[in-house]
Design a protein around this motif. Sequence first.
Motif, short mmCIF file in Angstrom:
data_model
loop_
_atom_site.label_atom_id
_atom_site.label_comp_id
_atom_site.label_asym_id
_atom_site.label_seq_id
_atom_site.Cartn_x
_atom_site.Cartn_y
_atom_site.Cartn_z
N ILE A 69 34.40 -5.89 -23.06
CA ILE A 69 34.64 -6.18 -21.78
C ILE A 69 36.11 -4.75 -20.62
O ILE A 69 36.76 -5.65 -20.54
CB ILE A 69 33.89 -6.42 -20.69
CG1 ILE A 69 33.49 -6.17 -19.77
CG2 ILE A 69 34.72 -7.30 -20.44
CD1 ILE A 69 32.42 -6.62 -18.88
N TYR A 88 23.36 -2.02 -10.84
CA TYR A 88 24.21 -1.20 -13.10
C TYR A 88 23.57 0.35 -12.58
O TYR A 88 23.14 0.77 -11.76
CB TYR A 88 22.95 -1.80 -13.51
CG TYR A 88 22.75 -3.70 -13.70
CD1 TYR A 88 24.12 -3.92 -15.07
CD2 TYR A 88 22.72 -4.76 -12.92
CE1 TYR A 88 23.62 -5.03 -14.93
CE2 TYR A 88 22.35 -5.63 -12.91
CZ TYR A 88 23.76 -6.37 -14.48
OH TYR A 88 23.44 -6.93 -14.35
N PRO A 90 22.89 2.94 -15.40
CA PRO A 90 23.16 2.98 -17.07
C PRO A 90 23.46 4.34 -17.64
O PRO A 90 23.84 4.24 -18.49
CB PRO A 90 21.75 3.21 -17.04
CG PRO A 90 21.06 3.56 -16.41
CD PRO A 90 21.57 2.74 -14.45
N LYS A 91 23.92 5.38 -16.62
CA LYS A 91 24.49 6.26 -16.89
C LYS A 91 25.73 7.14 -16.44
O LYS A 91 26.18 8.39 -16.39
CB LYS A 91 23.25 7.64 -16.66
CG LYS A 91 21.59 7.40 -16.96
CD LYS A 91 20.60 8.71 -16.10
CE LYS A 91 20.18 8.42 -17.15
NZ LYS A 91 19.12 9.66 -16.84
N PHE A 94 31.12 3.18 -16.14
CA PHE A 94 30.84 1.70 -16.46
C PHE A 94 29.41 1.10 -16.28
O PHE A 94 28.57 1.95 -16.18
CB PHE A 94 31.70 1.56 -14.90
CG PHE A 94 31.61 2.90 -13.71
CD1 PHE A 94 29.90 1.14 -13.09
CD2 PHE A 94 32.22 3.58 -13.19
CE1 PHE A 94 29.76 2.09 -12.00
CE2 PHE A 94 32.22 4.08 -11.79
CZ PHE A 94 30.79 3.46 -11.26
N ASN A 95 28.76 0.05 -17.09
CA ASN A 95 28.28 -0.27 -16.63
C ASN A 95 26.92 -0.67 -15.30
O ASN A 95 26.04 -1.07 -14.63
CB ASN A 95 27.89 -0.62 -18.04
CG ASN A 95 28.60 -0.34 -19.27
OD1 ASN A 95 29.78 -1.33 -19.99
ND2 ASN A 95 27.85 0.93 -20.04
N ARG A 96 28.99 -1.92 -14.78
CA ARG A 96 28.08 -2.23 -13.51
C ARG A 96 29.46 -2.58 -12.86
O ARG A 96 30.18 -2.69 -12.96
CB ARG A 96 27.56 -3.41 -13.87
CG ARG A 96 26.97 -4.59 -12.58
CD ARG A 96 26.56 -5.85 -13.44
NE ARG A 96 27.63 -6.87 -14.39
CZ ARG A 96 27.62 -8.27 -14.70
NH1 ARG A 96 26.20 -8.52 -14.99
NH2 ARG A 96 28.81 -8.83 -15.40
N GLU A 118 32.61 -2.15 -14.39
CA GLU A 118 32.74 -2.81 -15.74
C GLU A 118 32.05 -2.25 -16.70
O GLU A 118 31.32 -1.47 -16.72
CB GLU A 118 31.93 -3.97 -15.68
CG GLU A 118 31.91 -5.36 -14.73
CD GLU A 118 31.36 -6.48 -14.24
OE1 GLU A 118 30.56 -6.80 -15.31
OE2 GLU A 118 31.01 -7.17 -13.50
N THR A 119 32.65 -2.07 -18.03
CA THR A 119 32.21 -1.06 -18.94
C THR A 119 32.47 -2.11 -20.33
O THR A 119 33.26 -2.79 -20.37
CB THR A 119 33.20 0.19 -19.53
OG1 THR A 119 33.18 0.71 -18.14
CG2 THR A 119 33.12 1.47 -20.45
N VAL A 120 31.63 -1.61 -20.81
CA VAL A 120 30.86 -2.74 -22.09
C VAL A 120 32.06 -1.18 -23.04
O VAL A 120 31.51 -0.78 -23.08
CB VAL A 120 30.21 -2.81 -23.03
CG1 VAL A 120 29.62 -3.87 -24.32
CG2 VAL A 120 29.14 -4.16 -21.62
N CYS A 121 33.35 -2.17 -23.99
CA CYS A 121 33.33 -1.66 -24.85
C CYS A 121 34.16 -2.07 -26.36
O CYS A 121 33.36 -3.20 -26.58
CB CYS A 121 34.79 -1.03 -23.84
SG CYS A 121 35.60 -2.24 -23.45
N ASP A 141 33.34 9.10 -11.32
CA ASP A 141 31.43 8.40 -10.98
C ASP A 141 31.27 7.65 -10.04
O ASP A 141 30.41 7.98 -8.86
CB ASP A 141 31.61 7.48 -12.30
CG ASP A 141 30.91 8.73 -13.41
OD1 ASP A 141 30.94 9.52 -13.28
OD2 ASP A 141 30.75 7.82 -14.11
#
Length: 222
Positions: A69, A88, A90-91, A94-96, A118-121, A141
């Motif tokens: 993350i 959140y 979704p597009k 970052f995810n959250r 937060e970005t899942v990576c 963004d």
Amino acid sequence: VYTKTSLKRLVVEKGRVRAAVVERNGVEEEITADYFVSTIPLPVLTECMKGYAPHDVYEAGQSLRYRSISLVGLLVAKPQVRPAFFTYFPKLIFNRLSEPTNHGLKLTQNGRTLLIAETVCSYGDEAWRGGKEFLQAVVDDLLSEGLLQKKEIVEMHPYGWRYAYPVYTVGFKKNIDSIFAYLKGLGNLHSTGRNGSFNYVNTHVAMQMGMASLDNVRLYMH
């Protein structure tokens, strides 16, 4: 005085963990105890037991996979961005987006708030490294969603955490069983928590795991 401490290895003697070897500001020292509770990721735990644990147990730990993350902290020159703690997206890159000041965090600088994107990576990729292109995409963004103006961003600080989310690949259960069979044989080492059990649990379950760890310590000591 800030002390940087890291676990280097565990010392196993006569079928029990005798000590944890830690490094404090570049100096190694042994910490002995009757019982050890570990919440570190299983790949790290098995690495710390390399040379003591059987090779298949070590390999089982190194075979486990995690998603990483990327966290980008932003100090923002406005009192609030969103009324929620978590939002959140979704597009977006970052995810959250979290705003800890909505959950009780107090800043010393009045009229400002803190955001964490937060970005899942994947470990080692552009997001995890907090590269310039990724940070710019985060800012773009935020601006495109109308959450901020560029002039309101006072500071940005990226941070990558390698072991964020367990990945349940084919065969992972066999690896988990191998590790915990060995740990059970030691008797005085309990591995628990999200990372220590390779289990994506919520906060209330993690608290239950903590209480169960205390029960294990009491049982061992008596």
